[in-house]
Design a protein around this motif. Structure first.
Motif, PDB file in Angstrom:
ATOM      1  N   GLU A  42       0.658  -1.154  -0.189  1.00 27.72           N
ATOM      2  CA  GLU A  42      -0.091   0.012   0.123  1.00 27.72           C
ATOM      3  C   GLU A  42       0.848   1.161   0.062  1.00 27.72           C
ATOM      4  OE1 GLU A  42      -3.099   0.011  -0.767  1.00 27.72           O
ATOM      5  OE2 GLU A  42      -3.284  -1.985  -0.762  1.00 27.72           O
ATOM      6  N   ARG A  43       1.902   1.159  -0.858  1.00 30.63           N
ATOM      7  CA  ARG A  43       2.797   2.352  -0.787  1.00 30.63           C
ATOM      8  C   ARG A  43       2.960   2.826  -2.287  1.00 30.63           C
ATOM      9  NH1 ARG A  43       9.053   2.366   1.307  1.00 30.63           N
ATOM     10  NH2 ARG A  43       9.587   4.354   0.254  1.00 30.63           N
ATOM     11  N   ASP A  44       2.952   3.884  -2.785  1.00 27.53           N
ATOM     12  CA  ASP A  44       3.230   4.331  -4.139  1.00 27.53           C
ATOM     13  C   ASP A  44       4.798   4.418  -4.584  1.00 27.53           C
ATOM     14  OD1 ASP A  44       0.423   4.435  -4.286  1.00 27.53           O
ATOM     15  OD2 ASP A  44       0.181   6.516  -4.489  1.00 27.53           O
ATOM     16  N   ARG A  89       1.238   1.177  -7.081  1.00 23.94           N
ATOM     17  CA  ARG A  89       1.046   0.970  -5.640  1.00 23.94           C
ATOM     18  C   ARG A  89       1.279  -0.444  -5.461  1.00 23.94           C
ATOM     19  NH1 ARG A  89      -3.955   3.506  -4.802  1.00 23.94           N
ATOM     20  NH2 ARG A  89      -2.786   5.392  -4.575  1.00 23.94           N
TER      21      ARG A  89
END
Length: 125
Positions: A54-56, A78
């Motif tokens: 859940e990180r871009d 993501r």
């Protein structure tokens, strides 16, 4: 009733690639991993280290003249999941959703999938 599986939610069938393509951090140019499979809206990458979910990430994919009119594309993806690879214990499989890409580069992604994907079919579900 059970919630739909990831495969049921996926809009496109994943295409395993027959060509080794590195993905780099677009800012540092450091290799993040290599592309394993691809759809127009996401991909799986093998990475030498675990990637937070859940990180871009702002990523760069070098291209070839037979699929693109420029040497690389950049996009934001993501991370959706990360797990140890089932065959290579020193690698991690990481699933990404493309969240920001310009339309021209999205067309290049489609051409890469069509040109370099294994022959098991690339078609919307």
């Amino acid at each position: 009733m059970n919630p739909p599986s990831l495969q049921d939610r996926r809009r496109y069938k994943r295409k395993s690639l027959s060509y080794y393509m590195l993905i780099a951090d677009a800012n540092t140019q450091e290799t993040v991993g290599h592309l394993v499979d691809l759809t127009p809206d996401g991909f799986m990458m093998d990475c030498p280290k675990a990637i937070p979910v859940e990180r871009d990430y702002h990523l760069r994919l070098d291209t070839m003249p037979d699929v693109a009119d420029k040497p690389f594309i950049t996009f934001v993806a993501r991370s959706k999941w990360c797990k140890p690879d089932s065959i290579e214990p020193y690698l991690f499989d990481v699933g990404f959703k493309i969240v920001n890409i310009n339309p021209h580069d999205a067309d290049i992604i489609r051409r890469i999938a069509e040109k370099y994907a294994a022959q098991d079919g690339y078609s919307p579900r």
